[in-house]
Design a protein around this motif. Structure first.
Motif, PDB file in Angstrom:
ATOM      1  N   GLU A 169       0.829  -1.208   0.000  1.00 11.50           N
ATOM      2  CA  GLU A 169       0.000   0.000   0.000  1.00 11.50           C
ATOM      3  C   GLU A 169       0.868   1.265   0.000  1.00 11.50           C
ATOM      4  OE1 GLU A 169      -3.360   1.690   2.973  1.00 11.50           O
ATOM      5  OE2 GLU A 169      -3.279  -0.483   2.765  1.00 11.50           O
ATOM      6  N   GLU A 170       1.893   1.248   0.859  1.00 13.71           N
ATOM      7  CA  GLU A 170       2.797   2.414   0.928  1.00 13.71           C
ATOM      8  C   GLU A 170       3.567   2.566  -0.390  1.00 13.71           C
ATOM      9  OE1 GLU A 170       4.375   2.652   5.483  1.00 13.71           O
ATOM     10  OE2 GLU A 170       5.003   0.909   4.328  1.00 13.71           O
ATOM     11  N   LYS A 171       3.986   1.428  -0.923  1.00 15.38           N
ATOM     12  CA  LYS A 171       4.763   1.461  -2.168  1.00 15.38           C
ATOM     13  C   LYS A 171       3.955   2.106  -3.286  1.00 15.38           C
ATOM     14  CE  LYS A 171       6.599  -2.562  -3.084  1.00 15.38           C
ATOM     15  NZ  LYS A 171       6.821  -3.853  -3.738  1.00 15.38           N
ATOM     16  N   GLN A 172       2.693   1.712  -3.364  1.00 16.96           N
ATOM     17  CA  GLN A 172       1.833   2.247  -4.420  1.00 16.96           C
ATOM     18  C   GLN A 172       1.605   3.744  -4.214  1.00 16.96           C
ATOM     19  OE1 GLN A 172      -1.688  -0.068  -4.949  1.00 16.96           O
ATOM     20  NE2 GLN A 172      -2.521   1.323  -6.477  1.00 16.96           N
ATOM     21  N   MET A 173       1.422   4.129  -2.955  1.00 21.43           N
ATOM     22  CA  MET A 173       1.192   5.546  -2.663  1.00 21.43           C
ATOM     23  C   MET A 173       2.416   6.384  -3.092  1.00 21.43           C
ATOM     24  SD  MET A 173       0.463   7.289   1.029  1.00 21.43           S
ATOM     25  CE  MET A 173       2.119   7.029   1.657  1.00 21.43           C
ATOM     26  N   VAL A 174       3.611   5.899  -2.754  1.00 17.76           N
ATOM     27  CA  VAL A 174       4.829   6.634  -3.115  1.00 17.76           C
ATOM     28  C   VAL A 174       4.974   6.698  -4.634  1.00 17.76           C
ATOM     29  CG1 VAL A 174       7.353   6.638  -2.979  1.00 17.76           C
ATOM     30  CG2 VAL A 174       6.006   6.073  -0.958  1.00 17.76           C
ATOM     31  N   ALA A 175       4.743   5.558  -5.288  1.00 15.22           N
ATOM     32  CA  ALA A 175       4.914   5.517  -6.749  1.00 15.22           C
ATOM     33  C   ALA A 175       3.976   6.513  -7.429  1.00 15.22           C
ATOM     34  CB  ALA A 175       4.649   4.101  -7.256  1.00 15.22           C
ATOM     35  N   GLU A 176       2.739   6.572  -6.964  1.00 16.91           N
ATOM     36  CA  GLU A 176       1.776   7.502  -7.573  1.00 16.91           C
ATOM     37  C   GLU A 176       2.174   8.952  -7.306  1.00 16.91           C
ATOM     38  OE1 GLU A 176      -1.996   6.312  -6.004  1.00 16.91           O
ATOM     39  OE2 GLU A 176      -2.044   4.476  -7.194  1.00 16.91           O
ATOM     40  N   TYR A 177       2.620   9.225  -6.082  1.00 15.46           N
ATOM     41  CA  TYR A 177       2.974  10.597  -5.723  1.00 15.46           C
ATOM     42  C   TYR A 177       4.212  11.061  -6.505  1.00 15.46           C
ATOM     43  CZ  TYR A 177       2.947  14.614  -2.589  1.00 15.46           C
ATOM     44  OH  TYR A 177       2.842  15.880  -2.073  1.00 15.46           O
ATOM     45  N   LEU A 178       5.154  10.133  -6.664  1.00 15.10           N
ATOM     46  CA  LEU A 178       6.411  10.472  -7.342  1.00 15.10           C
ATOM     47  C   LEU A 178       6.190  11.000  -8.758  1.00 15.10           C
ATOM     48  CD1 LEU A 178       8.860   7.584  -6.407  1.00 15.10           C
ATOM     49  CD2 LEU A 178       9.319  10.027  -6.176  1.00 15.10           C
ATOM     50  N   ALA A 179       5.204  10.441  -9.407  1.00 15.12           N
ATOM     51  CA  ALA A 179       4.967  10.798 -10.810  1.00 15.12           C
ATOM     52  C   ALA A 179       4.736  12.294 -10.980  1.00 15.12           C
ATOM     53  CB  ALA A 179       3.775  10.017 -11.340  1.00 15.12           C
ATOM     54  N   ALA A 180       4.199  12.950  -9.939  1.00 15.63           N
ATOM     55  CA  ALA A 180       3.861  14.371 -10.070  1.00 15.63           C
ATOM     56  C   ALA A 180       4.714  15.259  -9.168  1.00 15.63           C
ATOM     57  CB  ALA A 180       2.382  14.560  -9.745  1.00 15.63           C
ATOM     58  N   CYS A 181       5.717  14.727  -8.513  1.00 16.88           N
ATOM     59  CA  CYS A 181       6.493  15.523  -7.549  1.00 16.88           C
ATOM     60  C   CYS A 181       7.967  15.530  -7.944  1.00 16.88           C
ATOM     61  CB  CYS A 181       6.314  14.957  -6.135  1.00 16.88           C
ATOM     62  SG  CYS A 181       7.337  15.783  -4.900  1.00 16.88           S
ATOM     63  N   GLN A 182       8.398  16.632  -8.559  1.00 17.88           N
ATOM     64  CA  GLN A 182       9.786  16.698  -9.016  1.00 17.88           C
ATOM     65  C   GLN A 182      10.771  16.744  -7.856  1.00 17.88           C
ATOM     66  OE1 GLN A 182      10.795  19.395 -12.087  1.00 17.88           O
ATOM     67  NE2 GLN A 182       9.260  18.625 -13.492  1.00 17.88           N
ATOM     68  N   LEU A 183      10.342  17.385  -6.784  1.00 18.77           N
ATOM     69  CA  LEU A 183      11.207  17.445  -5.601  1.00 18.77           C
ATOM     70  C   LEU A 183      11.473  16.028  -5.094  1.00 18.77           C
ATOM     71  CD1 LEU A 183      12.563  18.935  -3.234  1.00 18.77           C
ATOM     72  CD2 LEU A 183      10.332  19.012  -2.142  1.00 18.77           C
ATOM     73  N   CYS A 184      10.383  15.236  -5.024  1.00 19.60           N
ATOM     74  CA  CYS A 184      10.531  13.854  -4.543  1.00 19.60           C
ATOM     75  C   CYS A 184      11.414  13.051  -5.504  1.00 19.60           C
ATOM     76  CB  CYS A 184       9.172  13.172  -4.421  1.00 19.60           C
ATOM     77  SG  CYS A 184       7.996  14.106  -3.452  1.00 19.60           S
ATOM     78  N   GLN A 185      11.259  13.305  -6.804  1.00 23.25           N
ATOM     79  CA  GLN A 185      12.071  12.579  -7.781  1.00 23.25           C
ATOM     80  C   GLN A 185      13.548  12.898  -7.600  1.00 23.25           C
ATOM     81  OE1 GLN A 185      10.524  13.479 -11.692  1.00 23.25           O
ATOM     82  NE2 GLN A 185       8.471  12.803 -11.130  1.00 23.25           N
TER      83      GLN A 185
END
Lengths: 239, 190
Positions: free
Chosen positions: A22-38
């Motif tokens: 669940e956490e993995k999926q949440m991070v993966a989805e968020y990463l797609a739109a967060c350049q800072l996180c990337q």
């Protein structure tokens, strides 16, 4: 909806594949739109990639390479495709002259068509330019040679986030302050503390679009910040 | 046509030739990285024969999938160790037995015999990189090293590490996070 800080906290475990599904999926989805996180993710990936080098060196059996080469042997390409291609070319070569002047006209039409379609595509791509965030790297000065940081600014310059790491711990009456520099003007961006290992991440407050500032630096200031820098920069964005 | 001297090519060029099914390129890539791949597999599965099978599988996969390799996403060595780690952890999971219990550790920091990999410059560079990473890991507190080893070498999730060590989930999460942050700082600063 998690904040970028919450996602960034999960990134070390994300690169190790240690999160629950669940956490993995949440991070993966968020990463797609967060350049800072990337940007943060890339730094952890670089660390993760080096961990394989820690294991003691060992050597397999010398016969292993022979087994590998024997294993791939059946998949090696035969000469058949080359012969097929030669005969195809020969057929085409013998067929084309028979088309005569028709072939010339068709070729010309095709060339014109390709040029026009390329121009149209080029125009479409030019009009469709994606908004791009701006990333500014901060490097440590002599006062903090191990420090580094990054500022991510939205396409319209209205919002920005700062991430720093490796800044020296401060006394109880001191804080770091980000300065937004334009000509002789220095506006305060944010006043912040750091963790024991010199990390901080947070939002920048700016009186005007951040893209108006060609330079950024960070200095040590009295708790609560100053109206203009009183200490030497510990981080700056270069010229 | 002049024969290609594969030993002068960089890793990405070798992968391009492997994608064209040139066995000499695979042979050169194997010579460069078999030690790294095999060592990692052996450290995880703790069995010579299984580690050799994993090494074979890794290079076979490179042979089959070279066309999908994207240089901008990862270095070739990273790609290889990533496949080796996942294959090894997969073997552990299929065995469903962890004969060594939770006892897995990081490599010794003391100098070791360095096998020759590629040319002397590459061997030296690899040796320096190894020592840098080992020295950085050695600086972690023992409890951080322990949780990181279980996550990295055994593929344990936070929750599995917590259960294996009988430690609170929050503690495990914090230790992994601190360990990775510290390694990032140590390995970036140098």
């Amino acid at each position: 909806m998690p904040s970028p800080e919450q996602i960034i906290e999960l990134l070390p475990a994300y690169v190790l594949d240690a999160l629950d599904e669940e956490e993995k999926q949440m991070v993966a989805e968020y990463l797609a739109a967060c350049q800072l996180c990337q940007a943060e993710l890339r730094t952890y990936q670089a660390t993760f990639e080096q961990l394989a080098l820690t294991v003691p060196e060992a050597t397999p059996s010398p016969a292993l390479k022979d087994r590998l080469m024997a294993r791939i042997q059946p998949t090696l390409p035969t000469t058949q495709p080359i012969q097929t291609r030669a005969s195809w070319r020969q057929s085409l070569a013998s067929f084309l002259p028979r088309l005569g002047p028709v072939w010339g006209i068709v070729s010309l039409v095709l060339i014109v068509f390709l040029i026009v379609s390329n121009l149209l595509l080029w125009q479409q791509f030019s009009q469709r330019a994606e908004p791009v965030m701006q990333v500014v790297n901060l490097v440590g000065t002599e006062q903090a040679p191990n420090a580094h940081g990054v500022i991510v600014i939205t396409d319209d310059g209205q919002r920005g986030r700062l991430v720093v790491e490796g800044l020296p711990p401060l006394g109880p009456q001191q804080q770091y302050q980000l300065w937004l520099v334009k000509d002789d003007q220095r506006d305060s961006g944010v006043v912040f503390p750091v963790t024991e290992d010199g990390f901080w991440s947070g939002t920048i407050e700016s009186p005007e679009p951040l893209t108006n500032y060609p330079h950024f630096d960070v200095s040590v200031e009295p708790e609560g910040g100053s109206t203009s820098p009183t200490g030497a920069p510990v981080l700056n964005s270069g010229s | 046509m002049t024969p290609v001297n594969h030993s002068t090519l960089d890793d990405a060029a070798l992968i391009r030739l492997i994608a064209q099914k040139q066995p000499d390129a695979l042979s050169e890539l194997y010579d460069r990285y078999y030690g790294l791949v095999f060592s990692l597999a052996l450290h995880i599965v703790r069995e010579q024969a299984a580690a050799e099978e994993i090494t074979l599988d890794v290079f076979t996969k490179v042979w089959e999938k070279a066309v999908t390799y994207q240089a901008e996403q990862a270095k070739v060595s990273t790609w290889l160790t990533s496949i080796a780690r996942y294959q090894s952890i997969d073997v552990l999971r299929r065995q469903r037995v962890r004969p060594e219990g939770n006892s897995i550790s990081w490599g010794e920091v003391s100098p070791q015999a360095i096998p020759q990999v590629g040319n002397p410059e590459e061997t030296t560079e690899l040796a320096i990189r190894r020592e840098r990473v080992r020295a950085a890991v050695a600086q972690l507190p023992a409890e951080q090293k322990e949780v990181l080893a279980l996550a990295y070498f055994k593929g344990y999730t936070h929750r599995q590490v917590s259960e294996a060590l009988g430690q609170p989930l929050g503690t495990v999460k914090t230790r992994i996070q601190l360990a990775m942050k510290k390694l990032r700082r140590l390995l970036t600063d140098e």
